[in-house]
Design a protein around this motif. Structure first.
Motif, PDB file in Angstrom:
ATOM      1  N   PHE A   1      50.699  66.854  70.857  1.00 23.13           N
ATOM      2  CA  PHE A   1      51.792  66.472  69.386  1.00 23.13           C
ATOM      3  C   PHE A   1      50.762  67.031  68.565  1.00 23.13           C
ATOM      4  O   PHE A   1      51.530  66.980  67.711  1.00 23.13           O
ATOM      5  CB  PHE A   1      52.650  65.594  70.245  1.00 23.13           C
ATOM      6  N   ASP A   2      49.773  65.832  68.377  1.00 27.42           N
ATOM      7  CA  ASP A   2      48.816  64.893  67.015  1.00 27.42           C
ATOM      8  C   ASP A   2      48.503  66.258  66.451  1.00 27.42           C
ATOM      9  O   ASP A   2      47.896  66.813  65.503  1.00 27.42           O
ATOM     10  CB  ASP A   2      48.463  64.330  67.091  1.00 27.42           C
ATOM     11  N   CYS A   3      47.909  67.271  67.402  1.00 24.68           N
ATOM     12  CA  CYS A   3      46.660  68.055  67.192  1.00 24.68           C
ATOM     13  C   CYS A   3      48.262  69.551  66.466  1.00 24.68           C
ATOM     14  O   CYS A   3      47.978  70.055  65.344  1.00 24.68           O
ATOM     15  CB  CYS A   3      46.649  69.335  68.659  1.00 24.68           C
ATOM     16  N   VAL A   4      49.423  69.739  66.392  1.00 26.23           N
ATOM     17  CA  VAL A   4      50.194  70.918  66.516  1.00 26.23           C
ATOM     18  C   VAL A   4      50.493  70.202  64.981  1.00 26.23           C
ATOM     19  O   VAL A   4      50.838  71.131  64.076  1.00 26.23           O
ATOM     20  CB  VAL A   4      51.259  70.809  67.202  1.00 26.23           C
ATOM     21  N   ALA A   5      50.980  68.681  65.126  1.00 22.83           N
ATOM     22  CA  ALA A   5      51.467  68.043  63.923  1.00 22.83           C
ATOM     23  C   ALA A   5      50.422  67.749  62.627  1.00 22.83           C
ATOM     24  O   ALA A   5      50.597  68.140  61.779  1.00 22.83           O
ATOM     25  CB  ALA A   5      51.858  66.328  64.428  1.00 22.83           C
ATOM     26  N   GLN A   6      49.411  68.036  63.067  1.00 21.03           N
ATOM     27  CA  GLN A   6      48.244  67.991  61.676  1.00 21.03           C
ATOM     28  C   GLN A   6      48.131  69.139  60.719  1.00 21.03           C
ATOM     29  O   GLN A   6      47.778  69.462  59.790  1.00 21.03           O
ATOM     30  CB  GLN A   6      46.746  68.074  62.741  1.00 21.03           C
TER      31      GLN A   6
END
Length: 544
Positions: free
Chosen positions: A416-421
């Motif tokens: 999730f964090d990878c794409v949210a970044q």
């Protein structure tokens, strides 16, 4: 040759398959298919004895030699590539070592004389070993090993190099060469085309087509599977199902069987509804008690038809891109020279000129090491040209996928964090919808990148490309690690992409369905073919 009967295998509380059976007969070539995690690799491990079944039996005919190629090559060191391959020949290699040792001891007799009994034992052992060595084709071992290594793309001048000098992908080829040189009665092969270029795949395809033994393999390469196998064993929904035919036949037959199952399920549901309606209507009437009880007992004895869930597949399409200029890329006298480890220079290509036009879908082809990936890196700016220039056209937004992109994902980040970044202004719902399209939902979005499989990392990398509107897709082996179903979804998305595409792929089916131009790097030069992939093959007399 190998009989698997009523197999049951569990992983923890999860059942992989229950009471599944199939046979591997002499000379038969079988494709093993099923969704990721269904238990295909476990079948190989059960046959080789690396794992144990929870029920059922596996019997192997006496004297049958089984060779197993897996994605885990283990620790290779201390031998040359050639010696590593020869060492995989099992008993033949042992006999070669016995003969070499005996010849050394005989040569040392002057310095260390043997008594009569020792000499007799040594000569008997030497003679027996020579006879068995000849019977097992030992005198052809080195020639076979060299031929296989060369066929898999490892040049003769590299045969004597220490295996530890080779990268992981090349070690996979050495491990594959070990198994092929063994020439067993039964070949078990788990994704043998991974890390191979088209030339090596074609060589392997030809080798396996003429292989006299039995073959059981998994492969994400649809065309490779179609050209070789005559039977499919599917592992899905806790069951093992056998289909007579190649992969395309399996797909058609599977759909027909599912339609028949759905029809039978509907008929049964209609019948059950009528019976249950009768029971409910007359349950309180004494005059119908016998009929009600009869129908209740009838319903209790009926085997209910279950509809297995649909396999989850990636579902996405690239967002409509902004329009670019008509000339997307201009290459002018482009050259790239790499500095080798020994200090010498290697010219990858030179004098490369050409134009990528808007809406082109271009395959970049060439033999292994020709510079396909280097050309893509130079175009997207990840490598500087030694001379010449790359001119990117007006309003061109590049989305670049490479195998190295998987390595630069932060292993500590969650999915999730990878794409949210990449999408700092997007809502949580937008990000979750995007991840859901790539089969990441619920707790899966909180997985750390470091624990993902190669296929899962590929899906994350593709999701990152989709996260921003691009009109020029540059794809370097985008199908690696993706299963056949996911490749088909990616194929359709690229076909429908309203932008420009350049790609390197060893998947012939993928190339045939997509490209309308071909750039071939041959002998350091760029040759352009104004037609689809089959046109290119026709013009270059490649029969693939």
């Amino acid at each position: 040759m190998i009989h698997l009967s009523n197999l049951t295998k569990r992983q923890g509380v999860r059942t992989l398959y229950e009471n599944g059976s199939f046979q591997i007969r002499s000379g038969e070539k079988i494709g093993l298919v099923g969704p990721n995690g269904a238990g295909k690799t476990t079948v190989f491990r059960l046959i080789t004895g690396e794992d144990q079944a929870d029920g059922g039996t596996i019997s192997i005919d006496p004297g049958v030699i089984v060779g197993y190629f897996s994605q885990d090559v283990g620790d290779m060191r201390g031998r040359s590539a050639l010696e590593e391959v020869k060492a995989g020949a099992g008993r033949v290699y042992e006999l070669a070592m016995i003969i070499a040792d005996a010849e050394k001891r005989l040569a040392d007799c002057d310095a260390s004389p043997l008594d009569d009994d020792e000499m007799t034992q040594l000569m008997e052992r030497y003679g027996d070993a020579q006879i068995e060595f000849q019977q097992r084709g030992g005198y052809d071992l080195e020639a076979r090993a060299r031929a296989v290594l060369t066929g898999l793309g490892i040049l003769p001048e590299d045969h004597e190099r220490p295996v530890e000098d080779f990268s992981g992908g090349w070690k996979m080829r050495i491990a594959l060469a070990r198994i092929l040189t063994l020439n067993p009665d039964v070949l078990l092969m788990d994704e043998p085309t991974n890390h191979l270029d088209i030339e090596s795949i074609l060589w392997l395809e030809e080798w396996l087509a003429s292989f006299k033994g039995a073959l059981l393999m998994t492969s994400h390469d649809r065309e490779f599977m179609n050209r070789l196998v005559t039977r499919i064993v599917e592992i899905a929904n806790k069951a093992i199902t056998v289909y007579s035919g190649n992969y395309d036949f399996y797909l058609r037959e599977r759909d027909i069987r599912r339609e028949q199952l759905l029809a039978a399920h509907k008929r049964q549901q209609d019948m059950l509804a009528k019976e249950e309606e009768f029971i409910a209507k007359f349950a309180a009437r004494a005059s119908h008690a016998a009929q009600v009880q009869s129908r209740v007992k009838k319903l209790e004895k009926i085997d209910r038809i279950e509809i297995p869930p649909e396999t989850r597949t990636i579902h996405f399409q690239f967002t409509a891109p902004p329009r670019s200029g008509n000339d997307v890329v201009r290459l002018s006298e482009l050259a790239k020279v790499w500095q080798r480890d020994d200090g010498r220079e290697r010219c990858v290509f030179s004098g490369v000129s050409g134009t990528v036009r808007r809406l082109d879908k271009i395959a970049v082809t060439g033999v292994n090491g020709a510079g396909k990936s280097t050309l893509l890196k130079t175009i997207v700016g990840h490598a500087d040209p030694t001379s010449g220039s790359v001119s990117i056209g007006a309003s061109v937004n590049i989305g670049y996928f490479s195998q190295h992109a998987l390595d630069v994902l932060d292993p500590q980040q969650t999915v999730f964090d990878c794409v949210a970044q990449r999408l700092p202004d997007a809502s949580i719902g937008t990000i979750r919808n995007l991840l859901g399209a790539f089969l990441f939902s619920g707790e899966e979005t909180e997985k750390r990148i470091g624990v993902l499989s190669g296929g899962e990392k590929s899906r994350v990398a593709l999701a990152l490309i989709l996260a921003s509107p691009v009109n020029f897709l540059v794809l370097d082996e985008p199908t690696n690690h993706l299963d056949i179903e996911s490749r088909e979804v990616l194929l359709r998305a690229v076909q429908e992409f309203d932008g420009t595409v350049m790609l390197v792929s060893h998947d012939r089916h993928f190339l045939r369905q997509i490209v309308n131009r071909v750039f071939e790097i041959r002998d350091g030069e760029l040759r352009t073919y104004e037609g689809n992939y089959d046109y290119y093959l026709e013009k270059t007399t490649h029969h693939v």
